[in-house]
Design an enzyme around this catalytic site. Structure first.
Site, mmCIF file in Angstrom:
data_model
loop_
_atom_site.group_PDB
_atom_site.id
_atom_site.type_symbol
_atom_site.label_atom_id
_atom_site.label_comp_id
_atom_site.label_asym_id
_atom_site.label_seq_id
_atom_site.Cartn_x
_atom_site.Cartn_y
_atom_site.Cartn_z
ATOM 1 N N LYS A 264 1.183 0.712 -6.408
ATOM 2 C CA LYS A 264 0.025 1.535 -6.035
ATOM 3 C C LYS A 264 -0.106 2.715 -6.999
ATOM 4 C CE LYS A 264 0.118 0.882 -1.010
ATOM 5 N NZ LYS A 264 -1.223 0.299 -0.896
ATOM 6 N N ARG A 338 0.509 -8.740 5.658
ATOM 7 C CA ARG A 338 0.177 -10.040 6.239
ATOM 8 C C ARG A 338 1.336 -11.029 6.096
ATOM 9 N NH1 ARG A 338 -4.932 -10.304 2.309
ATOM 10 N NH2 ARG A 338 -4.746 -8.085 2.740
HETATM 11 N N1 BES Z 1 -0.582 -0.575 3.613
HETATM 12 C C1 BES Z 1 -1.712 -0.939 2.877
HETATM 13 C C2 BES Z 1 -3.028 -0.655 3.574
HETATM 14 C C3 BES Z 1 -3.368 0.785 3.826
HETATM 15 C C4 BES Z 1 -4.215 1.455 2.977
HETATM 16 C C5 BES Z 1 -2.903 1.430 4.947
HETATM 17 C C6 BES Z 1 -4.544 2.759 3.234
HETATM 18 C C7 BES Z 1 -3.240 2.738 5.215
HETATM 19 C C8 BES Z 1 -4.064 3.397 4.348
HETATM 20 C C9 BES Z 1 -1.664 -2.443 2.558
HETATM 21 O O1 BES Z 1 -0.420 -3.011 2.473
HETATM 22 C C10 BES Z 1 -2.310 -2.583 1.236
HETATM 23 O O2 BES Z 1 -1.764 -2.123 0.285
HETATM 24 N N2 BES Z 1 -3.469 -3.197 1.220
HETATM 25 C C11 BES Z 1 -4.227 -3.300 0.027
HETATM 26 C C12 BES Z 1 -4.403 -4.729 -0.340
HETATM 27 C C13 BES Z 1 -4.795 -4.834 -1.778
HETATM 28 C C14 BES Z 1 -3.800 -5.643 -2.509
HETATM 29 C C15 BES Z 1 -6.157 -5.323 -1.951
HETATM 30 C C16 BES Z 1 -5.570 -2.666 0.303
HETATM 31 O O3 BES Z 1 -6.163 -2.964 1.321
HETATM 32 O O4 BES Z 1 -5.968 -1.825 -0.492
HETATM 33 ZN ZN ZN Z 2 0.411 -2.885 0.480
#
Ligand code: BES
Ligand code: ZN
Ligand code: ZN
Length: 484
Positions: A264, A338
């Site tokens: 990230k 997931r």
């Molecule tokens: N834990 C994150 C989702 C999240 C984002 C939770 C902001 C709380 C606040 C999840 O594991 C993630 O990283 N999702 C990504 C997926 C990406 C690979 C497209 C997302 O939704 O940005």
């Molecule tokens: Zn994630």
């Protein structure tokens, strides 16, 4: 922690009194002196107090502070909770408070008192264990609130269930606010184990056992971290003879989500210590059920892992075989929630007899961008379950809104080289994530997924959710299972 008493005639002289009123024609019976009442009436007139919801007028009479709190009209139980949260800010610096309550149009004085207390408890939460230099006077002092009513006896018994839920909310917030260097999967699991004193059964699977169950999707997320994963099962048997279809809860417990090899960006990455909120929430609902001695049986399964990049980490392009036997191509290691949930959902359905299944997860940025900080995303294969959750959301103040999970979206998760991939196209990310999860749900079971990304924390603070972790999900699900 604040203690609440009801009709305690021996309460210490508090120095702070609150009068709840639905009209500007203030009455206080024996609760305050003639002289104070006169002063209050004058203040009401001068300030044009109309007893609207949350409106406040206060006076000092000698050492004593008296606050008049407007209740407005036509209140729901949730309105009263909100009022309690708002009131908390006014009384946080008093040690003891006496409060005169009245019934409202639809609610008894007991309901009003108990829900005010609930609101004060939720709004009065703070996480301050890591301060070492703050002075005692910087922390809230409110020790005791005593409720009175002139017309009706108010009883503590109604408060017990609300108090159990407030306790569960506090427990979840403490877990979510805890930094990830302290709350590793192992520490989290040990913490859950301590709930056994309440009569909950807690089973911890360590890495070897997780491997033996073939939960390879979950393991692929964990493999980059030095902190080994845990799967924890929490079981409550409140009615051993029950023939009712059981409830099963599943929670995402990523103790830190760096994104893994699909790292990230660094801005706000620290928020990802809260990526275990789903797990904290479902475990806390089990705690609430035990505290309330709920007469039903239910099971929670949480997957606790840390998602880190390293030489051992899983790669984009890897293919893993889930516990269900279905294969998954990992497109992005940041879509890890997931993978954890898919194996936990399967495990729950294989090993336990749950017919109504709800999973809770901070799953997608997409759902956060859709709803902002107001609603959580609700996804379901069952209209009745979805409707009940919608209603419980409205009643509890933790609101949810349904989005579709249909075959057109599901198709987007097909992979060219495996049964499915863990990430779909850029658009509709919250929905396609739900479609992925649904591939691990037996279609005979009613299933709902709550995507709480965004609502899991509050940066500004709200009367019932001070800045930080909100533990969104504990109140709606405690209502759903019947704790209050
Ligand atoms: N834990 C994150 C989702 C999240 C984002 C939770 C902001 C709380 C606040 C999840 O594991 C993630 O990283 N999702 C990504 C997926 C990406 C690979 C497209 C997302 O939704 O940005
Ligand atoms: Zn994630
Ligand atoms: Zn995540």
């Amino acid at each position: 922690m604040t203690e609440f008493t009801f009709d305690n005639k021996n309460a210490a002289k508090s120095g702070c009194k609150v009068i709840l009123t639905a009209t500007s024609a203030v009455k206080c019976g024996k609760f305050c002196s003639e002289q104070s009442l006169k002063k209050l009436k004058k203040a009401v007139k001068n300030e044009g107090f109309e007893a609207n919801f949350g409106e406040v007028v206060s006076i000092f009479d000698g050492e004593e502070k008296i606050i008049l709190l407007g209740m407005g009209k036509d209140n729901s139980l949730f309105d009263i909770q909100l009022l309690g949260g708002k009131l908390y800010k006014q009384i946080a610096n008093a040690t003891c408070v006496d409060m005169l309550v009245a019934k409202s149009q639809k609610l008894s004085a007991s309901e009003v008192a108990c829900n005010l207390a609930f609101g004060i408890e939720l709004g009065g939460y703070s996480f301050d264990k890591y301060f070492t230099t703050k002075k005692q006077e910087d922390f809230p002092k409110l020790e005791k609130v005593n409720f009175y009513c002139d017309d009706e006896k108010i009883s503590l018994s109604e408060y017990n269930n609300l108090h159990s839920v407030a306790n569960a909310v506090r427990y979840a917030r403490d877990l979510c606010n805890e930094p990830a260097n302290y709350l590793t999967p192992q520490v989290f699991a040990e913490d859950i184990k301590r709930l056994e004193y309440l009569g909950l059964k807690v089973k911890i699977l360590e890495e070897k056992q997780i491997r033996a169950e073939n939960m390879n999707m979950l393991l692929s997320v964990a493999q980059g971290s030095h902190n080994s994963p845990r799967v924890v099962v929490v079981r409550w048997e409140g009615d051993k003879k029950s023939t009712e279809p059981e409830i099963g809860l599943v929670g995402k417990g990523v103790t830190f989500d760096s994104g893994g090899i699909s790292l990230k960006p660094s801005a706000r990455m620290g928020d990802m210590k809260g990526d275990m909120t789903g797990a904290a929430v479902v475990v806390s609902v089990m705690k609430a059920a035990a505290l309330c001695k709920l007469k039903r049986n239910m099971t929670a399964v949480v997957g606790l892992v840390e998602n880190m990049p390293s030489g051992h980490a899983s790669r984009p392009g890897d293919v893993v075989k889930s516990m269900s036997g279905q294969t998954v191509e990992i497109i992005d290691t940041d879509a890890e929630g997931r993978l954890v949930l898919g194996d936990c959902l399967w495990y729950l359905q294989q090993k336990y007899n749950a017919k109504n299944i709800i999973d809770v997860a901070t799953l997608t940025g997409s759902t956060m961008r859709t709803f902002g900080f107001e609603y959580a995303g609700l996804f379901s294969n069952n209209d009745k379950l979805a409707q009940k959750l919608f209603e419980d959301g409205e009643k509890s103040g933790e609101k949810v809104w349904r989005l579709p999970v249909t075959k057109e979206y599901d198709k987007l998760m097909d992979s060219d080289i495996a049964d499915m991939k863990n990430l779909g196209p850029v658009n509709a990310g919250g929905i396609t994530a739900a479609c992925f999860l649904q591939r691990f749900v037996n279609s005979q079971n009613a299933w709902a997924h709550l995507d709480i990304a965004g609502v899991d924390k509050d940066d500004k603070g709200h009367p019932l959710t001070p800045k930080g972790a909100t533990a969104f999900g504990v109140r709606i699900l405690s209502k759903f299972v019947g704790c209050y």
